[in-house]
Design an enzyme around this catalytic site. Sequence first.
Site, PDB file in Angstrom:
ATOM      1  N   GLU A 176       0.865  -1.302   0.012  1.00 27.51           N
ATOM      2  CA  GLU A 176      -0.153   0.060   0.096  1.00 27.51           C
ATOM      3  C   GLU A 176       0.805   1.150  -0.074  1.00 27.51           C
ATOM      4  OE1 GLU A 176      -3.029  -0.031  -0.700  1.00 27.51           O
ATOM      5  OE2 GLU A 176      -3.144  -2.674  -0.449  1.00 27.51           O
ATOM      6  N   HIS A 201     -12.957  -6.604  -4.776  1.00 31.85           N
ATOM      7  CA  HIS A 201     -12.810  -5.959  -6.017  1.00 31.85           C
ATOM      8  C   HIS A 201     -13.768  -6.044  -7.113  1.00 31.85           C
ATOM      9  CE1 HIS A 201      -9.227  -7.327  -4.144  1.00 31.85           C
ATOM     10  NE2 HIS A 201      -8.707  -6.230  -4.673  1.00 31.85           N
TER      11      HIS A 201
END
Length: 805
Positions: free
Chosen positions: A375, A505
Amino acid sequence: MSSSSWLLLSLVAVTTAQSLTEENAKTFLNNFNQEAEDLSYQSSLASWNYNTNITEENAQKMSEAAAKWSAFYEEQSKTAQSFSLQEIQTPIIKRQLQALQQSGSSALSADKNKQLNTILNTMSTIYSTGKVCNPKNPQECLLLEPGLDEIMATSTDYNSRLWAWEGWRAEVGKQLRPLYEEYVVLKNEMARANNYNDYGDYWRGDYEAEGADGYNYNRNQLIEDVERTFAEIKPLYEHLHAYVRRKLMDTYPSYISPTGCLPAHLLGDMWGRFWTNLYPLTVPFAQKPNIDVTDAMMNQGWDAERIFQEAEKFFVSVGLPHMTQGFWANSMLTEPADGRKVVCHPTAWDLGHGDFRIKMCTKVTMDNFLTAHHEMGHIQYDMAYARQPFLLRNGANEGFHEAVGEIMSLSAATPKHLKSIGLLPSDFQEDSETEINFLLKQALTIVGTLPFTYMLEKWRWMVFRGEIPKEQWMKKWWEMKREIVGVVEPLPHDETYCDPASLFHVSNDYSFIRYYTRTIYQFQFQEALCQAAKYNGSLHKCDISNSTEAGQKLLKMLSLGNSEPWTKALENVVGARNMDVKPLLNYFQPLFDWLKEQNRNSFVGWNTEWSPYADQSIKVRISLKSALGANAYEWTNNEMFLFRSSVAYAMRKYFSIIKNQTVPFLEEDVRVSDLKPRVSFYFFVTSPQNVSDVIPRSEVEDAIRMSRGRINDVFGLNDNSLEFLGIHPTLEPPYQPPVTIWLIIFGVVMALVVVGIIILIVTGIKGRKKKNETKREENPYDSMDIGKGESNAGFQNSDDAQTSF
């Protein structure tokens, strides 16, 4: 005036017109960039507030801010379309106009755009707030994160994993099904309004590249490259699959076939996406020091902030910048303790105006340690291209963005790096066995996910193209899952489910092929950066930390954003313009060699016919035309509902009469699989509210026998046209003799022996009597012709009378 003069004047006129057009475009884009950044920031901030505090109020504010941004973008997109790209010569201006001329969801009508946003927000809310209750303790209802994810990460109880897996899909996936159907229709309409064939085609457009000297790349090439690279990776995956299957048989001996697919709920997380958590069950050399440093992190008192601080140190060590003060002040690095509902799925945010954040419900594990690097890699990319124009602040393509953090994770996971930060002891020694342990752990995360990613996106592409009708979504999903991934559903799912949308997702509208391409890119990048760091050795041992040479090479590429074709950006780093799987295969070559040796006596590949519920399933065959002729009806979903309800009735009756139990079986407890057009299928039954409790086949058979007539009557059929294969075709249970068969046979034989003895005795008596009669005088009736069959019954000896045996 000469012709050459006219030609010169014409060229000047054209050049002047192009110059004016380009100048106007430049002015337009400058104005757009200033206004866009403000409106985009407000929309992103409202979205952040909703994701970190899920309330109706925040959902409304997010929708309002998104509507303002969408209206502005639609207006600006129409203006951008008035510029002819043929008249624009400056590449950076042309790329911005190309991006802005794609109006995205703004191409829909206002009503449909609002409908689409409502669907997306609703799907996100369902996903983030969905709960599943423990069938053994209905008061214990768990979110996905934290809660169900912990069961799927650590539990080795087959049934606990099953209720969590099934519950998530039943509670969340079923709610998402009608929404996802609408989503597909609207997204396809949006894509076609933007001159794409469908929404999958629109997503693949992110990989298109225009440029001179061979830098062009079209979206159809992406499909070809994915197919090509997957074929190259498949042998490695097949051997990993075979090894994992054999190891899982030790933990779940009754639930794994040595030649079959792997049950989907046993693979380390809720989706079987990453197999990382299977490492404790599959570690090759368990006597070696554990390279999963979770325990060391816990023992040393690490927390979420420490995890991200160590990730920052890694990036800084290669010459990349520190995180901003705002990052540390505004990020959500742990689940809030104040009871707020949040979206826990880890995401990196570039809100604009230099505001960078990460949202993650961090846990102290090695997996989360590597996720933090991933991230933060996104944030480093965001910061690197922050000086680019607004429309070019993006990765060279979506896979590049995902790959950057993964590069750092490759180095951060090495024993060398873990040792340097104190998570492995100073006396830790690497040898061939620890090397295999390390590579297997890496493969469980990296190689294990590639077929999952490829298959999921291939399914969505087919759905968007209309190649899979919605009446067959789940059927095709699990067929492809078996064939491509070697994974089987632990329970059959009908078309009320929407298993793909049970993944973040999918329900949150992310292209997924990025996670496939990023895996290929990351090894290409890693190989190039290791060379820049002047590393010599096996690729899997390379740690680029503290190499500013590697960092500067990477930063140069990151700073480009989307201002250059991705093919050129890739070439700048790795010297090649296309995806190349060779660095990945080189990285795992020692493991591949070892796996082939380990699998010498094992079946490599998988039988797609096997399923965990096969042994308890009963096959049904229905012959409507032969039974009903012209009156035959079509076997539809309604007929199947009626069949399942009829079996549920039979189960209730059986449990009530035979077991003296009131069990409220419903049609949903009758699990149907493998439906064929000629109307045959399999079914089995699970206990109400507890899918992990499968009713034994023998009890289901007894229940069917008890209610066979009622079931036949429902469909107007008989035992021969509604066949339960393996169940005796009668309304009554099969005849069970009161004594065993051998005793009956023995009795028959003894009876025959006794009869034989009696015959011998009778025959002997008759013989003696005849001898006595010859001494008497001649019978006066000897002259009578008895050839015609006449006899005088009055003189027939009683011993000669015919008697049936």
